[in-house]
Design an enzyme around this catalytic site. Structure first.
Site, mmCIF file in Angstrom:
data_model
loop_
_atom_site.group_PDB
_atom_site.id
_atom_site.type_symbol
_atom_site.label_atom_id
_atom_site.label_comp_id
_atom_site.label_asym_id
_atom_site.label_seq_id
_atom_site.Cartn_x
_atom_site.Cartn_y
_atom_site.Cartn_z
ATOM 1 N N GLY A 125 0.814 -1.205 0.000
ATOM 2 C CA GLY A 125 0.000 0.000 0.000
ATOM 3 C C GLY A 125 0.846 1.252 0.000
ATOM 4 O O GLY A 125 0.367 2.339 -0.332
ATOM 5 N N ASN A 126 2.122 1.094 0.346
ATOM 6 C CA ASN A 126 3.049 2.225 0.332
ATOM 7 C C ASN A 126 4.462 1.668 0.181
ATOM 8 O O ASN A 126 4.848 0.758 0.918
ATOM 9 C CB ASN A 126 2.914 3.045 1.617
ATOM 10 C CG ASN A 126 3.639 4.373 1.548
ATOM 11 O OD1 ASN A 126 4.831 4.426 1.291
ATOM 12 N ND2 ASN A 126 2.912 5.458 1.778
ATOM 13 N N HIS A 157 -4.234 13.587 1.892
ATOM 14 C CA HIS A 157 -3.621 13.508 0.579
ATOM 15 C C HIS A 157 -4.134 14.640 -0.311
ATOM 16 O O HIS A 157 -5.092 15.325 0.030
ATOM 17 C CB HIS A 157 -3.931 12.164 -0.089
ATOM 18 C CG HIS A 157 -3.148 11.019 0.472
ATOM 19 N ND1 HIS A 157 -3.549 10.329 1.597
ATOM 20 C CD2 HIS A 157 -1.981 10.459 0.081
ATOM 21 C CE1 HIS A 157 -2.672 9.390 1.859
ATOM 22 N NE2 HIS A 157 -1.708 9.439 0.971
ATOM 23 N N LYS A 161 -6.624 12.468 -5.253
ATOM 24 C CA LYS A 161 -6.629 11.053 -4.849
ATOM 25 C C LYS A 161 -8.050 10.513 -4.887
ATOM 26 O O LYS A 161 -8.989 11.142 -4.404
ATOM 27 C CB LYS A 161 -6.027 10.881 -3.449
ATOM 28 C CG LYS A 161 -5.872 9.423 -3.045
ATOM 29 C CD LYS A 161 -5.000 9.276 -1.816
ATOM 30 C CE LYS A 161 -4.855 7.820 -1.394
ATOM 31 N NZ LYS A 161 -4.238 6.997 -2.453
#
Length: 268
Positions: A125-126, A157, A161
């Site tokens: 996810g990151n 964010h 997004k």
């Protein structure tokens, strides 16, 4: 060993451009292709010029098949529908596929797991090294503190997004839930509106903020009686995600087929 040939999927996007620049600047790998959706105005443009570099002599294409057949790995920060289709191609080509796409459904995850029987897939996810360390710390704190410490995850964010909570928030929530031996599907609270009643002990709450050009901010809050502990990560440059993705691709080269995470890449 020869340089790893890497293609960038979604090459015209902000993340795709950052990936191209990072691959070009990293020893041990070389930019070998760029793919965009059919109808994109970027198709036919030079991949290097699109990323703000000198021309690389590589035209962005909307035909992935010859690209997948010619490279050692692909970097994918696209959309769930595109990612699952690309994963099937990676399985056929038996190459490395680094996935940073978020907003994946359970059905999407199942397709990626199926592709990992033949492809070497690193999914996170990151891709930031700092965020993955934060996930480890989150798990340790969640395990050390009792259920009287409520867990809330706050993220912000940029305005463009599309998914919420962010993939990083879910990564952190899963780390906390696993450490406490609970299911995030059962105990995650994503919305609060109107008369909600008191907070249920053991829940993990999420809050998402959107605005401006914020790259990414995440905060894990442990709120207990009389005290509060906060863990935070602030990203100021998309380059951290690109560097993590390229690191993952180089790490995965030569590994067997399977589904890996950044924790595997970083040895956490």
């Amino acid at each position: 060993m020869a340089e790893m040939k890497i293609a960038v999927l979604g090459a015209a996007g902000r993340m795709g451009q950052a990936l191209t620049r990072t691959v070009a600047a990293t020893a041990g790998c070389v930019v070998a292709g760029g793919i965009e959706a059919k109808g994109s105005p970027a198709v036919g443009r030079d991949l290097g010029e699109m990323a703000g570099l000198e021309p690389l002599g590589i035209a962005i294409t909307d035909d992935p098949l010859p690209v997948f057949a010619a490279v050692d790995g692909v970097l994918d920060f696209t959309t769930p529908a595109s990612t699952t289709a690309f994963a099937a191609l990676s399985a056929q080509a038996r190459i490395v596929h680094v996935i940073g796409t978020t907003g994946l459904s359970e059905a999407d995850e199942a397709k990626i797991e199926a592709a990992a029987r033949h492809a070497t897939i690193v999914k996170a996810g990151n891709m930031s090294q700092g965020v993955n360390l934060l996930a480890v710390l989150t798990a340790r704190v969640a395990e050390a503190l009792g259920p009287e410490f409520d867990i809330e995850i706050l993220e912000m964010h940029h305005r463009h997004k599309r998914d919420a909570p962010s993939g990083t928030s879910l990564l952190l929530g899963e780390a906390a839930a696993k450490a406490r031996g609970i299911s995030l599907d059962d105990r995650g609270v994503r919305t609060r509106d109107g008369e909600t009643g008191p907070r249920r002990e053991g829940d993990i709450g999420f809050a998402a903020l959107r605005g401006g050009d914020v790259v990414g901010e995440h905060r894990v809050i442990f709120a207990g009686p009389g005290e509060r502990i906060e863990l935070a990560h602030i990203a100021t440059d998309r380059g951290i995600f690109a560097r993590g993705a390229v690191k993952a691709a180089l790490w995965a080269r030569g590994k067997g087929s399977g589904l890996y995470s950044m924790k595997d890449v970083l040895g956490l």
